[in-house]
Design an enzyme around this catalytic site. Structure first.
Site, PDB file in Angstrom:
ATOM      1  N   HIS A 182       0.962  -1.167   0.402  1.00 36.24           N
ATOM      2  CA  HIS A 182      -0.125  -0.007  -0.208  1.00 36.24           C
ATOM      3  C   HIS A 182       0.593   0.994   0.109  1.00 36.24           C
ATOM      4  CE1 HIS A 182      -4.102  -1.162  -0.193  1.00 36.24           C
ATOM      5  NE2 HIS A 182      -4.226  -2.372   0.541  1.00 36.24           N
ATOM      6  N   CYS A 237      11.676  -1.105 -25.889  1.00 34.61           N
ATOM      7  CA  CYS A 237      11.059  -1.081 -24.923  1.00 34.61           C
ATOM      8  C   CYS A 237      10.753  -1.286 -23.826  1.00 34.61           C
ATOM      9  CB  CYS A 237       9.940  -1.929 -26.175  1.00 34.61           C
ATOM     10  SG  CYS A 237       9.891  -3.421 -25.768  1.00 34.61           S
TER      11      CYS A 237
END
Ligand SMILES: C=C(OP(=O)(O)O)C(=O)O
Ligand SMILES: [Mg+2]
Length: 557
Positions: free
Chosen positions: A184, A482
């Site tokens: 979190h 990428c």
């Protein structure tokens, strides 16, 4: 100066004095209660209810993702099965404090054993237990310190209740010794754009008041920084602030050389934000992200619908779709559910697709149909290609299905070393620096203990990229990047200097990279790349590039 490594959240950099989060309350002693079980039960209930209401109020004040997290924590506090466990201990004559401590600890162990997302909820549960025990003792709950000046907050792992109410004018950055990228602390830091490095084990020894630099882009906390380190970090922080407010222009170097900036996306829903942030197309559509929880292969119709949505968001623009990359960090049960000792070296990427060729054929069918229904410029590539023969296999099959531009990812050293042969066959190459680094340095990208090796600045990785850049120039075939390396503003310049023509990254990184490219000409980029190539190691390459870039920039201005 020394460096503590962790996982950086975002690309920010900040500096300031450390303030540590108060240590948790000492564990309550296992002594017999002097009150009746009924009284202890009532005390426990009252404390749990008060903490749950307080968490809900904090959530309502914070709003957004924080509210959901805090409401979930309030529910944890009042979880009936947890309360049954508390009551059972009180019935055995324990105090409410000990009963809460012990029952929550048992639940914590169960969560930790489950690992992954649930395991990362353990910190939330610890926080609830601490708050209930503090309430029972009539002392304040451990929380965010207030040294009276802005500070770098260092904690074991922040509880959502604390992160939600952080005063952003005071907290310069967050460093935790525990917690991963899905904790979190990380989620909320991302949402609130707080500079953060999580899981930096070495930060446990940081002392209150000492100055540190928190570099989220590099996942590094620098202790005892020199004046020069501090000035450099401040320059980067200033550059980020002005990049964020700079106009969105097509990616280009200072001399006007275009370097299209593309987005890495995992689902069509991300397209709108990418376009808003100036993505000039998609450089990597990770199709396997759509099917990570599927037990069976997706149908052609299902795929056509999703691919059409993605392509429709980029009319007239390039969209590079990668066929399913199953295995290792991206398990797909329907492509490879075998247990492998070394899954990164196993049946992954194109190897897994080849073993279930029907799935590859269906994906190419769906892509060709989506292409026919939209205006985007579709390019399709295969992951984890390690031989020239695989290049031929994939590109021939893609063309059979009507795919006009078929290429390969270069993420295994063998393909980079044979790039001249690979690019004779493929229409383009896209370098996946995450895997290329993993395979070059022989360091599992998922393993924290070898994270220091997973650094794309390593000159061995840069030399492989140079091979591919040179092969692209020789055959006049486009080479793009990428992997995460493209999102590092200075490394992006190095990559262009090594021959990359396009850069693809998480959309939130576009502004920083756009600004950095505008600081250098192609001639500079080549010189900066040359300086990095000749270093001994990743740190040396980064330093050599920084020094050369500063010199070149001074000459430019
Ligand atoms: C872009 C890459 O692919 P992924 O991170 O999805 O493996 C890479 O390996 O750099
Ligand atoms: Mg990869």
């Amino acid at each position: 100066m020394s460096e503590l490594r962790g996982v950086g959240i975002g690309l920010g950099v900040a500096q300031g004095p450390v303030a540590r989060m108060a240590e948790p309350l000492p564990a309550p002693a296992d002594t017999a209660s002097e009150q009746t079980a009924e009284q202890e039960r009532e005390r426990a209930r009252a404390a749990v209810t008060a903490v749950a209401r307080e968490l809900e109020q904090r959530g309502a004040k914070a709003g957004g993702a924080a509210r959901d997290v805090l409401e979930a924590q309030a529910m944890m506090a009042e979880d009936p099965s947890l309360l049954t466990e508390v009551d059972a201990r009180i019935a055995q004559g324990k105090t409410a404090e000990f009963a809460v401590f012990d029952a929550f600890a048992t639940f914590r162990e169960q969560l930790t054993a489950m690992g992954g997302y649930l395991g990362e909820r353990a910190a939330d549960l610890d926080d609830v237990a601490q708050r209930v025990i503090a309430h029972l003792r009539g002392v304040p709950a451990p929380g965010v310190p207030d040294p009276g000046h802005p500070f770098v907050l260092v904690a074991k792992d922040l509880a959502p209740a604390d992160t939600a109410l952080l005063d952003l004018d005071k907290v310069l950055a967050l460093v935790t010794t525990e917690g991963g990228p899905t904790s979190h602390t990380a989620i909320l830091a991302r949402e609130k754009s707080i500079v953060a490095v999580v899981g930096a084990v070495g930060a446990k020894d940081l002392a209150d008041g000492e100055t540190v630099i928190v570099d989220a882009a590099a996942g590094v906390v620098t202790t005892s920084p020199s004046e020069e380190d501090l000035a450099r970090a401040q320059n980067r922080a200033d550059a980020r602030a002005s990049a964020a407010s700079a106009p969105i222009t097509p990616g280009a170097l200072a001399d006007g050389t275009p370097v299209p900036l593309l987005a890495n996306l995992g689902k069509p829903e991300g397209a709108e934000e990418a376009v808003a942030l100036g993505a000039e197309g998609v450089g990597l559509f990770r199709t396997e992200f759509l099917f990570l929880s599927s037990s069976s292969a997706p149908t052609v119709e299902q795929q056509r619908e999703t691919y059409t949505k993605m392509l429709a968001a980029f009319p007239g623009k390039k969209v590079v779709v990668r066929v399913l990359d199953a295995g290792a960090d991206k398990p797909l049960a329907f492509l490879n559910d075998a247990h492998e000792e070394n899954p990164a070296l196993g049946l992954r990427g194109l190897r897994a697709l080849r073993a279930s060729e029907d799935i590859l054929r269906e994906q190419l069918t769906a892509l060709a149909q989506a292409d026919a229904a939209t205006e985007a410029d579709l390019w399709v590539m295969a992951p984890m290609v390690s031989t020239v023969e695989e290049t031929r296999y994939f590109t021939e099959m893609a063309r059979d299905y009507g795919i006009k531009t078929a290429g390969v990812m270069v993420e295994v050293p063998s393909s980079a070393l044979l790039a001249d042969k690979v690019l004779q066959i493929a229409d383009f190459a896209s370098i996946g620096t995450n895997d290329l680094t993993q395979y070059t340095l022989a360091a599992d990208r998922l393993l924290g203990s070898v994270a220091a090796f997973q650094d794309p600045w390593h000159p061995a990785v840069l030399r492989l990229i140079r091979e591919v850049g040179e092969a692209g120039a020789a055959h006049d075939k486009p080479v793009g990047i990428c992997g995460e390396a493209a999102a590092d503003p200075l490394l992006a310049v190095v990559l262009v200097g090594l021959g990359a023509k396009t850069l693809s990254m998480a959309p939130t990184a576009l502004a920083d990279v756009r600004a950095s490219l505008l600081d250098h000409t192609l001639h500079d980029a080549r010189r900066i790349a040359q300086a990095a190539l000749t270093a001994d190691d990743a740190a040396g390459a980064r330093l050599a590039a920084q020094q050369t870039a500063t010199r070149e920039k001074e000459t430019l201005s």
